[in-house]
Design an enzyme around this catalytic site. Structure first.
Site, PDB file in Angstrom:
ATOM      1  N   HIS A 114      -2.624  -7.054   1.504  1.00 25.94           N
ATOM      2  CA  HIS A 114      -2.064  -6.014   0.639  1.00 25.94           C
ATOM      3  C   HIS A 114      -2.580  -4.650   1.076  1.00 25.94           C
ATOM      4  O   HIS A 114      -3.753  -4.324   0.888  1.00 25.94           O
ATOM      5  CB  HIS A 114      -2.424  -6.269  -0.823  1.00 25.94           C
ATOM      6  CG  HIS A 114      -1.711  -5.340  -1.764  1.00 25.94           C
ATOM      7  ND1 HIS A 114      -0.336  -5.373  -1.931  1.00 25.94           N
ATOM      8  CD2 HIS A 114      -2.163  -4.341  -2.566  1.00 25.94           C
ATOM      9  CE1 HIS A 114       0.023  -4.444  -2.806  1.00 25.94           C
ATOM     10  NE2 HIS A 114      -1.067  -3.804  -3.194  1.00 25.94           N
ATOM     11  N   ASP A 140       0.454 -11.269   1.883  1.00 25.32           N
ATOM     12  CA  ASP A 140      -0.045 -10.372   0.834  1.00 25.32           C
ATOM     13  C   ASP A 140      -0.361 -11.196  -0.416  1.00 25.32           C
ATOM     14  O   ASP A 140       0.533 -11.808  -0.998  1.00 25.32           O
ATOM     15  CB  ASP A 140       1.017  -9.317   0.517  1.00 25.32           C
ATOM     16  CG  ASP A 140       0.520  -8.213  -0.396  1.00 25.32           C
ATOM     17  OD1 ASP A 140      -0.359  -8.483  -1.246  1.00 25.32           O
ATOM     18  OD2 ASP A 140       1.027  -7.088  -0.289  1.00 25.32           O
ATOM     19  N   SER A 193       2.677   0.077  -2.848  1.00 26.08           N
ATOM     20  CA  SER A 193       2.405  -0.901  -3.907  1.00 26.08           C
ATOM     21  C   SER A 193       3.183  -0.538  -5.176  1.00 26.08           C
ATOM     22  O   SER A 193       4.400  -0.425  -5.129  1.00 26.08           O
ATOM     23  CB  SER A 193       0.896  -0.982  -4.142  1.00 26.08           C
ATOM     24  OG  SER A 193       0.552  -2.085  -4.937  1.00 26.08           O
TER      25      SER A 193
END
Length: 434
Positions: A370, A341, A212
């Site tokens: 995600h 996502d 991320s």
């Protein structure tokens, strides 16, 4: 472009890369392209059909609280950058039996984590050739995050790898000694850590892994370093890439605006609250106002802009994005994103950039959310391509033979017209070596 069909939890997998992918020599004398290696190490993606979309996959992370019980020991570093001074910490994965029992870990730190003793710190370093993985976690996270442990556990449990997690300043119960937390351009701590590892473990091949926001930071670092990085290969997972696009996509929907941006904002407010004394002492930020804000973009406006000098949060998002950085990467690089996502929007994917750089392969799955990728048996799919790719690069590839692009210019343009494009020319200047 290659697709695999989707049905009842089986995600389609797509690969984006140049027609002429990087050619890599393996230890058996054969040569394969980076694209061929990535496609052979990424397994089919079978996910839990009950978690049928990106929201379900993403939110299930909060419901599933268990994961591989990895253990860590923490080292405190004093930053060597003149402007971005202060301290930060790095958690090293260990198999030391002292940390096997939960009650023997330090209660002031995340679970199964303790500080190195002075004797252990003095004895760090070796001449062994074990591959070492440098990991960057996501927003406000740490080495304790479940998604990270699912990816790291197979490598550590194999007995062949060493690993450490660079903790973003203030995260995971770490202390800050200045008013600085971190942002998506904060590459100096990972840079210092990589240099220290190279000096302390001179024979270990170093690899990178980012999740991320940590994937964004790692990509920015690799773009800044180019062929000079000591890392041999890297994987980034769930990188939001163009932060301004991902931010706008979140704000456009009710669930994105009022759930995801609020949850992320709450996480950053909690981080600021733990370090309120330092923020009050070293900055002019109105912390009472900061702690009353609701959404992530409001926090970025009040903190990131005030701390780093950006006029707006959108300016920060554009400047800190890693899409252009991808053009300057000069080591074998696998990026993995889920198209559904809801946080790292598929609209932000650097598809054209991935097709332009032979050192890069962008792998997308049609499902996964995600950092979700929950399988029917409760496992997490993303750990498989990560460990497969890294094991292949570490043990099957002749790393010394890889063309790291020393003689390849990372700029483009029209020389006869005097134009030039540098993907790493930022609007906010940071002297990386100061």
């Amino acid at each position: 472009m290659e697709w695999v069909g989707e049905w009842f939890g089986r995600a389609r997998i797509n690969y984006l890369h140049p027609q002429k992918s990087l050619n890599i020599k393996e230890k058996d004398g054969k040569s394969r392209t980076l694209a061929e290696i990535c496609k052979s190490t990424v397994p089919p993606c079978y996910l839990n059909p009950l978690l049928f979309n990106g929201h379900a996959q993403t939110m299930w992370t909060a419901a599933k609280a268990h994961g591989p019980p990895l253990h860590y020991k923490r080292r405190i570093f004093e930053a060597d950058h003149e402007e971005f001074n202060g301290s930060y910490v790095v958690d090293f994965a260990v198999t030391d039996p002292v940390l096997i029992k939960e009650h023997e870990a330090d209660e002031t730190l995340p679970p199964r984590t303790a500080y190195f003793s002075e004797k252990e710190l003095d004895n760090m370093g070796s001449d062994d050739e074990r591959p070492m993985l440098v990991i960057l976690h996501g927003l406000s996270g740490g080495s304790h995050e479940i998604y990270l442990r699912y990816a790291l556990a197979p490598l550590i449990e194999s007995g062949k790898w060493e690993a450490c997690v660079v903790i973003s300043r203030g995260c995971a119960n770490s202390k800050i000694t200045t008013g600085l937390l971190y942002n998506a351009r904060a590459t100096w701590d990972v840079r210092q850590t990589v240099k220290w590892l190279k000096k302390t473990y001179p024979n270990r091949p170093l690899f990178g892994l980012g999740f991320s926001l940590g994937g964004c930071i790692l990509t920015n670092y690799l773009g800044e370093e180019g062929s000079a990085t000591p890392l041999k290969a890297a994987v980034v997972v769930g990188n939001p890439w163009a932060l301004n696009i991902s931010a706008k996509m979140l704000q456009k929907t009710f669930i994105g605006h009022h759930i995801y941006l609020k949850v992320l904002g709450d996480a950053m407010k909690a981080l600021a609250s733990r370090h309120k004394d330092e923020l009050d002492k070293y900055t002019n930020i109105d912390t009472d106002n900061l702690l009353n804000l609701k959404y992530l973009y409001e926090f970025d406006r009040a903190y990131q802009c005030a701390t780093w000098g950006y006029p707006t949060e959108e300016a920060y998002y554009r400047d800190a994005s890693s899409s252009d950085s991808l053009l300057a990467v000069r080591i074998p690089f696998l990026a993995i994103n889920a198209l559904d996502d809801p946080i790292a929007s598929s609209m932000a994917l650097p598809e054209a950039e991935a097709r332009h750089n032979p050192w890069v392969v962008l792998c997308t799955t049609s499902l996964g959310g995600h950092l979700g990728w929950f399988e029917p048996n409760g496992g997490r799919w993303h750990g498989k391509p990560i460990s497969n790719f890294l094991n292949h690069m570490a043990f099957e590839v002749d790393l010394d033979s890889i063309d790291n692009g020393v003689n390849v210019k990372r700029t483009s343009g029209v020389p006869e017209s005097g134009t030039n494009f540098d993907p790493m020319r930022r609007k906010m200047h940071v002297n990386l070596n100061k």
